[in-house]
Design an enzyme around this catalytic site. Structure first.
Site, PDB file in Angstrom:
ATOM      1  N   SER A 179      11.334  -9.758  -3.477  1.00 19.46           N
ATOM      2  CA  SER A 179      12.500  -8.901  -3.332  1.00 19.46           C
ATOM      3  C   SER A 179      12.914  -8.772  -1.867  1.00 19.46           C
ATOM      4  CB  SER A 179      12.186  -7.514  -3.894  1.00 19.46           C
ATOM      5  OG  SER A 179      13.329  -6.692  -3.756  1.00 19.46           O
ATOM      6  N   ASN A 195      11.558  -6.294   9.949  1.00 19.44           N
ATOM      7  CA  ASN A 195      12.946  -6.030   9.575  1.00 19.44           C
ATOM      8  C   ASN A 195      13.160  -4.549   9.348  1.00 19.44           C
ATOM      9  OD1 ASN A 195      13.666  -5.169   6.627  1.00 19.44           O
ATOM     10  ND2 ASN A 195      11.819  -6.428   6.445  1.00 19.44           N
ATOM     11  N   GLY A 226      17.038  -1.584   5.666  1.00 21.31           N
ATOM     12  CA  GLY A 226      17.376  -0.265   5.118  1.00 21.31           C
ATOM     13  C   GLY A 226      17.992  -0.325   3.732  1.00 21.31           C
ATOM     14  N   CYS A 258       9.180   0.791   0.006  1.00 17.75           N
ATOM     15  CA  CYS A 258       9.957   0.259   1.117  1.00 17.75           C
ATOM     16  C   CYS A 258       9.784   1.153   2.344  1.00 17.75           C
ATOM     17  CB  CYS A 258      11.442   0.187   0.770  1.00 17.75           C
ATOM     18  SG  CYS A 258      12.424  -0.438   2.161  1.00 17.75           S
ATOM     19  N   LYS A 296       5.486  -1.735  -7.120  1.00 18.15           N
ATOM     20  CA  LYS A 296       5.242  -2.485  -5.884  1.00 18.15           C
ATOM     21  C   LYS A 296       4.613  -1.553  -4.857  1.00 18.15           C
ATOM     22  CE  LYS A 296       7.155  -5.803  -2.633  1.00 18.15           C
ATOM     23  NZ  LYS A 296       8.303  -6.661  -2.296  1.00 18.15           N
ATOM     24  N   ASN A 341       3.952  -4.774  -0.318  1.00 14.38           N
ATOM     25  CA  ASN A 341       5.200  -4.641   0.434  1.00 14.38           C
ATOM     26  C   ASN A 341       4.878  -4.889   1.920  1.00 14.38           C
ATOM     27  OD1 ASN A 341       7.878  -3.902   1.231  1.00 14.38           O
ATOM     28  ND2 ASN A 341       7.993  -2.521  -0.527  1.00 14.38           N
ATOM     29  N   THR A 342       5.890  -4.808   2.762  1.00 14.37           N
ATOM     30  CA  THR A 342       5.679  -5.028   4.196  1.00 14.37           C
ATOM     31  C   THR A 342       4.820  -3.920   4.800  1.00 14.37           C
ATOM     32  OG1 THR A 342       7.739  -3.865   4.599  1.00 14.37           O
ATOM     33  CG2 THR A 342       7.844  -6.267   4.535  1.00 14.37           C
ATOM     34  N   GLY A 392       2.961 -11.734  -0.056  1.00  8.97           N
ATOM     35  CA  GLY A 392       2.641 -11.433   1.339  1.00  8.97           C
ATOM     36  C   GLY A 392       2.261 -12.697   2.077  1.00  8.97           C
ATOM     37  N   THR A 441       9.367 -14.187   3.106  1.00 13.69           N
ATOM     38  CA  THR A 441       9.874 -14.580   4.419  1.00 13.69           C
ATOM     39  C   THR A 441       9.915 -16.098   4.623  1.00 13.69           C
ATOM     40  OG1 THR A 441       9.045 -12.496   5.268  1.00 13.69           O
ATOM     41  CG2 THR A 441       9.526 -14.180   6.896  1.00 13.69           C
TER      42      THR A 441
END
Lengths: 316, 306
Positions: free
Chosen positions: A18, A66, A69, A130, A167, A194-195, A251, A274
Site C-alpha cells: 500500500s 516519506n 500524509g 500509518c 497492518k 508498516n514503515t 518491508g 519501495t
C-alpha cells in the site's frame, strides 16, 4: 505458487504494498496488474485528503523516508473510479483503508462493501499504523485496545467470507501483543510491517528535511526489522500464545531472495513496496525470482516453505 | 493551448512509457554540466519536448534506490521504422551522490532508463510568436521545442539566464535554433547583468509574443509566470520537483495547482506535469524549500476552530 489467506486462495503470493503502487493504472503501463496475487491500493480515507506539504521524501541508505500524509481521493471516488478500473482489468484487489477514528474506518469499510465492484476484493487491509498522521500519539497500532476497537468495527462491516488484515507498526515494545489483540478482535490475518518512524536533517540548512518533520522509513534498509516482526508473531502462534492466522510480509523486499526470507520466517504472502520506485516491474520480477528459487530448492508447493525456518532453528 | 487536468490523468490518456537498459554512447563536459547521449530507442521513438526520463542510480543491488529525473534535451530517432538505434540526450548537473554516479559513467556503460514520462509542452495551433526562457541547464529541452515551434511557423526568441557564464547551457545552440537570443547572468560574466525576468518584458513586447515557455528553478518560473501574465502572454512552465519514482506511484512530487474548475489540488508533477500553465500554479504556496498545502486546497487539513 498459490497461497491461502483466510477464506481465499490467491493465484500467487506476490502483492504490491500500500502506498507504493497508487491504485493500479500507473503500474499497469509496465506490467499487467492482474498477474499479481493481489493488488494492494493506497490507503483510502473517508474524505478527499491533500496530504502534507513538500519536501515529502528523503533518500536514506538503502531506503527512503516519506511524509506523504495519506493523500487520496476519498472512499467515494475510490469506489466510483479506482476499484471498477481494477475490476475491469481482472485484478484481485486488497484495498487498504484508513481513518482518523474507529468509526471512520467502519464508514470507509461500509462504503467499500456497497461498491458494485466489490467482487474483485479478496480482502481488506486495515491500515492502523500509518506514521504520517497529524497526531502520532493516535497511531492505533501502538495500543492494543485502540487496535482492537478499529478491527472489531471494520469486521462488522465486511462480509465474513472477505478476510480483513490488520497492518501493524514495528514501532512498539511487543508486536505480538498488538497482533494478538487484533486477531482476538476479528482480524483474519496480519500485514507486517508498516514503515518505521524516522527523521532526516538537511545539513545545509540545519533544519528538518521533510515538510512533515518526521516520516516513515522504508526500503531494503528495514528488511531485517520486517523479518524479525514476522518471526516473532509466527513464533507466538506456534507456541499457542495467539490463534494462528496468515501473515502478509512486507518491508524492504527487492528480490526473490528477500521475499523468501519473509516466507521462511512465516509469511504466506509478500508485498513489494519501495522497490517499485526503483524498478516499476519489481512486483512481478520478485514473483518470477521467488518461483525460480523454490523450484531450485526442490519445493513442490509454496505452502511448505511458509514458516519453514522455525523448525530449523539451531540445526547444524 | 491545452487545459490543465482537474482530475488525475487516466492511464488511457497517458502516452506510452518504456523501461530499458540504455547504453551510454557519448558523454561530454559542457560548462558546469555533463551532456549524456544514451542509446534508448524505445524512449526516443515516443518522446516529445518537455517530457523527461527517470534514471536508476547504480545496478539492481545499489543502495541508492530512488530514480533521478532529467528533462530530455533532444532525441534522434533511429534509422529503422521501429525506432531501433534511437538516442536520447540529457544534461546533468552533478550535485549529489546520485548525479555524480550518473555523470561518472563511461561510454558503453548501461543505465536503467524509464521514459518518456510526463506531459509535453503544448504546441500552439497557429503561428504565434513565442519566447523560451531557460534557467541554467533548465534550458536543455528548449532547443528541441524551438525547432518544433519554428516548423509550425512561430517566431522563437530565447532568454537564457544563469548565476554565471559557466552555468549557462546552450548559448551556441540557441543562436542556431532561435530567431533571437538574450543572455543574462547574475554576476554579469556574460550577457546582461541581472535576471531573465529583467529582460523578459521587452522581449515579449517587442515580438508581441503569445506564449512563454520556461524551464528552470521555481523562483524563476514564478517570475516568468508573473511577467507573462502582465504582458498578455500565456506561460507554460516545466517545474523541477524532487521525485522518488517519476511514474506517478510515490506521491512525493506534488504541487498546488488550480484546475479548470477553480479548485486547488496537490497534483503530481511527474504525471500531471511537469508542464503546467504558469497562472495555474499556486505560487503563493511555493517556498524556496518546498510547497505548503494551501488552506483552500481540496482535502486540506481543516483548521481547528473552537
Amino acid at each position: 505458487m498459490s497461497t491461502t489467506l483466510g477464506a481465499r486462495r490467491l493465484a500467487n503470493p506476490l502483492m504490491t504494498a500500500s502506498g507504493c503502487a497508487a491504485n493500479g493504472q500507473e503500474l499497469h503501463r509496465f506490467f499487467d496488474v492482474s498477474e499479481l496475487g493481489a493488488f494492494v491500493t493506497k490507503s483510502v480515507m473517508s474524505e478527499p485528503r491533500s496530504g502534507r506539504g513538500t519536501p515529502r521524501m528523503a533518500e536514506t541508505p538503502s531506503g527512503m523516508l516519506n511524509s506523504i500524509g495519506l493523500q487520496g481521493p476519498g472512499i467515494q471516488a475510490f469506489v466510483e473510479h479506482d476499484l471498477p478500473w481494477l475490476a475491469s482489468v481482472g485484478a484481485t484487489v486488497l484495498p487498504s483503508i484508513a481513518g482518523g477514528s474507529a468509526t471512520e474506518f467502519a464508514h470507509v469499510a461500509a462504503v467499500l462493501r456497497s461498491s458494485d465492484a466489490f467482487g474483485c476484493v479478496a480482502g481488506v487491509e486495515v491500515n492502523i499504523s500509518c506514521p504520517n498522521v497529524a497526531n502520532r500519539g493516535l497511531v492505533f497500532a501502538c495500543d492494543p485496545l485502540s487496535s482492537a476497537k478499529v478491527i472489531a468495527l471494520v469486521r462488522e462491516q465486511v462480509p465474513r467470507d472477505v478476510p480483513i488484515f490488520a497492518k501493524l507498526s514495528p514501532d512498539v515494545t511487543d508486536i505480538t501483543a498488538i497482533a494478538a489483540a487484533c486477531v482476538k478482535a476479528g482480524a483474519d490475518g496480519l500485514t507486517m510491517i508498516n514503515t518505521l518512524l524516522g527523521m532526516s536533517i538537511d545539513t545545509d540548512r540545519l533544519r528538518p528535511h521533510l515538510g512533515g518533520v518526521t516520516g516513515g522509513l522504508s526500503g531494503p534498509g528495514i528488511r531485517p526489522v520486517a523479518v524479525r516482526a514476522v518471526w516473532q508473531v509466527r513464533a507466538a502462534m506456534d507456541e499457542g500464545r495467539m490463534p494462528t492466522v496468515p501473515i502478509i510480509g512486507v518491508g524492504g523486499v527487492r528480490t526473490g531472495t528477500d521475499a523468501l526470507e519473509l516466507v521462511a520466517a512465516g509469511a504466506s504472502a509478500v508485498q513489494v513496496g519501495t522497490a517499485s520506485f526503483n524498478d516499476p516491474t519489481a512486483p512481478v520480477r520478485v514473483l518470477r525470482e521467488l518461483t525460480g528459487l523454490l523450484e531450485e530448492k526442490g519445493f513442490a508447493t509454496f505452502d511448505e516453505v511458509v514458516g519453514i525456518a522455525h523448525g530449523r532453528q539451531g540445526e547444524s | 493551448m491545452n487545459d490543465l487536468p482537474t482530475q488525475p490523468v487516466s492511464a488511457a490518456r497517458r502516452a506510452r512509457v518504456v523501461q530499458e537498459q540504455a547504453e551510454l554512447v557519448a558523454t561530454t563536459r559542457v560548462g558546469a554540466y555533463q551532456h549524456l547521449t544514451l542509446a534508448s530507442p524505445g524512449v526516443a521513438g515516443l518522446a516529445r519536448p518537455g517530457q523527461f526520463v527517470a534514471l536508476a542510480v547504480g545496478d539492481e543491488s545499489s543502495g541508492t534506490l530512488l530514480r533521478r529525473s532529467f528533462s530530455i534535451h533532444k532525441v534522434t530517432p533511429g534509422p529503422s521504422s521501429n525506432g531501433a538505434g534511437g538516442t536520447v540526450e540529457i544534461v546533468v548537473s552533478a550535485v549529489g551522490a546520485g548525479t555524480r554516479w550518473i555523470t561518472s559513467r563511461q561510454v558503453h556503460d548501461r543505465i536503467d532508463v524509464v521514459g518518456p514520462v510526463g506531459r509535453a509542452f503544448p504546441l500552439p495551433t497557429a503561428p504565434v510568436p513565442c519566447v523560451l526562457v531557460g534557467g541554467g541547464y533548465g534550458s536543455a529541452p528548449l532547443f528541441w521545442l524551438a525547432g518544433e515551434l519554428r516548423e509550425r511557423g512561430c517566431t522563437v526568441d530565447i532568454v537564457l539566464g544563469a548565476a554565471s557564464e559557466d552555468r549557462l547551457f546552450g548559448v551556441l545552440e540557441a543562436r542556431r535554433s532561435c530567431d533571437g537570443v538574450t543572455v543574462t547572468t547574475d554576476d554579469g560574466s556574460a550577457g546582461v547583468k541581472g535576471w531573465v525576468s529583467d529582460v523578459l518584458p521587452d522581449v515579449i513586447d517587442r515580438r508581441g509574443a503569445g506564449v512563454v515557455y520556461a524551464c528552470g528553478p521555481m523562483g524563476m518560473l514564478r517570475a516568468v509566470s508573473d511577467v507573462a501574465a502582465a504582458h498578455g502572454a500565456v506561460a507554460q512552465v516545466a517545474v523541477e520537483e524532487a521525485m522518488a519514482c517519476g511514474i506517478g506511484i510515490c506521491m512525493t512530487c506534488v504541487m498546488p495547482v488550480v484546475g479548470s474548475d477553480g479548485l486547488t489540488r496537490m497534483v503530481r508533477s511527474c504525471v500531471e506535469g511537469p508542464v503546467f500553465r504558469g497562472d495555474r500554479v499556486r505560487w503563493d504556496a511555493v517556498t524556496p524549500t518546498g510547497a505548503v498545502v494551501p488552506p483552500d486546497a481540496v482535502g486540506a487539513p481543516r483548521a481547528v476552530t473552537r
